[in-house]
Design a protein around this motif. Sequence first.
Motif, PDB file in Angstrom:
ATOM      1  N   LEU A 172       1.376  -4.376   3.547  1.00  0.00           N
ATOM      2  CA  LEU A 172       2.404  -3.551   4.186  1.00  0.00           C
ATOM      3  C   LEU A 172       2.600  -2.257   3.420  1.00  0.00           C
ATOM      4  O   LEU A 172       2.118  -2.109   2.297  1.00  0.00           O
ATOM      5  CB  LEU A 172       3.728  -4.318   4.260  1.00  0.00           C
TER       6      LEU A 172
ATOM      7  N   LEU B  88       0.338  -0.749  15.710  1.00  0.00           N
ATOM      8  CA  LEU B  88       1.618  -1.181  15.128  1.00  0.00           C
ATOM      9  C   LEU B  88       1.810  -0.668  13.695  1.00  0.00           C
ATOM     10  O   LEU B  88       2.903  -0.788  13.130  1.00  0.00           O
ATOM     11  CB  LEU B  88       1.713  -2.715  15.138  1.00  0.00           C
ATOM     12  N   ILE B  89       0.758  -0.069  13.120  1.00  0.00           N
ATOM     13  CA  ILE B  89       0.870   0.425  11.739  1.00  0.00           C
ATOM     14  C   ILE B  89       1.894   1.554  11.686  1.00  0.00           C
ATOM     15  O   ILE B  89       1.833   2.510  12.459  1.00  0.00           O
ATOM     16  CB  ILE B  89      -0.498   0.911  11.214  1.00  0.00           C
ATOM     17  N   GLY B  90       2.856   1.415  10.789  1.00  0.00           N
ATOM     18  CA  GLY B  90       3.872   2.445  10.603  1.00  0.00           C
ATOM     19  C   GLY B  90       4.848   2.566  11.751  1.00  0.00           C
ATOM     20  O   GLY B  90       5.640   3.509  11.803  1.00  0.00           O
TER      21      GLY B  90
ATOM     22  N   LYS C  47      -0.117   4.204   0.200  1.00  0.00           N
ATOM     23  CA  LYS C  47      -0.800   5.254   0.986  1.00  0.00           C
ATOM     24  C   LYS C  47      -0.698   6.587   0.247  1.00  0.00           C
ATOM     25  O   LYS C  47      -0.756   6.609  -0.987  1.00  0.00           O
ATOM     26  CB  LYS C  47      -0.210   5.315   2.402  1.00  0.00           C
TER      27      LYS C  47
ATOM     28  N   GLY D 240       3.792  -3.106  10.348  1.00  0.00           N
ATOM     29  CA  GLY D 240       5.206  -3.253  10.688  1.00  0.00           C
ATOM     30  C   GLY D 240       5.926  -4.375   9.960  1.00  0.00           C
ATOM     31  O   GLY D 240       7.085  -4.681  10.272  1.00  0.00           O
TER      32      GLY D 240
ATOM     33  N   GLU E 263      -4.891  -5.815  10.922  1.00  0.00           N
ATOM     34  CA  GLU E 263      -3.805  -4.857  11.154  1.00  0.00           C
ATOM     35  C   GLU E 263      -4.024  -4.139  12.485  1.00  0.00           C
ATOM     36  O   GLU E 263      -4.874  -3.241  12.560  1.00  0.00           O
ATOM     37  CB  GLU E 263      -3.787  -3.786  10.055  1.00  0.00           C
TER      38      GLU E 263
ATOM     39  N   ASN F  48       0.856  -1.189   0.000  1.00  0.00           N
ATOM     40  CA  ASN F  48       0.000   0.000   0.000  1.00  0.00           C
ATOM     41  C   ASN F  48       0.898   1.247   0.000  1.00  0.00           C
ATOM     42  O   ASN F  48       1.653   1.463   0.948  1.00  0.00           O
ATOM     43  CB  ASN F  48      -0.877  -0.054   1.271  1.00  0.00           C
TER      44      ASN F  48
HETATM   45  O1  G3P Z   1      -1.903  -0.901   4.627  1.00  0.00           O
HETATM   46  C1  G3P Z   1      -0.715  -1.305   5.211  1.00  0.00           C
HETATM   47  C2  G3P Z   1      -0.477  -0.688   6.496  1.00  0.00           C
HETATM   48  O2  G3P Z   1      -1.478  -0.070   7.173  1.00  0.00           O
HETATM   49  C3  G3P Z   1       0.648  -1.184   7.291  1.00  0.00           C
HETATM   50  O3  G3P Z   1       1.544  -0.137   7.255  1.00  0.00           O
HETATM   51  O4  G3P Z   1       3.711   0.911   7.345  1.00  0.00           O
HETATM   52  O5  G3P Z   1       3.037  -0.685   9.129  1.00  0.00           O
HETATM   53  O6  G3P Z   1       3.554  -1.535   6.856  1.00  0.00           O
HETATM   54  P1  G3P Z   1       3.057  -0.391   7.674  1.00  0.00           P
END
Ligand code: G3P
Length: 222
Positions: A201, A145-147, A11, A181, A141, A9
Amino acid sequence: MVSPLILVNLKTYQEGMGSNAHRIAAAAETVARESGVVIGIAPVFTEIHPMSHHYAIPVYAQHIDAIAPGAHTGHILPEAVRAAGARGTLINHSEHRLTLADIDACVRAAQRLHLESVVCTNNDATSAAAAALHPDYVAIEPPELIGSGVSVSKADPGIIERSVNAVRAVNPETKVLTGAGIQSGECVKIAVDLGTCGVLLASSVVKADDPEAVLRDLVSLL
Ligand code: G3P
């Protein structure tokens, strides 16, 4: 066994716009061709058409709106996403949450248009609720933990396992992705060993100096 899906993604990261986006798509195409692993990309809407036509990898929308063609302004029409060449769409991403009724309508629109539906969820209860709508994928997700740079595979494998079980109990045909992550082949392997069909991711690939190297690592243990 279903071939795992690595879905990147982009984003609205600056690093995922314009020529950067095309650099990532080209890298994904190379790594997918060499490894045999399916790598999809979810760019900003304006890139769906060019990417679908320039690259062999599947392209996904980041969102659709549950509307039919007609008098709407500023919405993402599912028919337009399909016509632009998308293979599928994310629905209810943590950064674009919808009501349950809207998620249902989006999944139905995707089914009607033969778009793969990837419904994002934040815990095992919402994974079960999403599975009841019969999407192609549920992507679990944990928002915290995202990003973060901390992988869900290592920090909270339990949520992956519980989501896989919850989805299987409701609708065994819906596949599970996991995200937040994810950054290495080891993270992907843990997720797949726990019963998921791949990962969703963003930052580890989009913000990398060398996205191709990260993609190679991501598929290395499959
Ligand atoms: O859509 C993927 C996402 O929300 C995860 O983001 O940066 O943690 O891989 P990231």
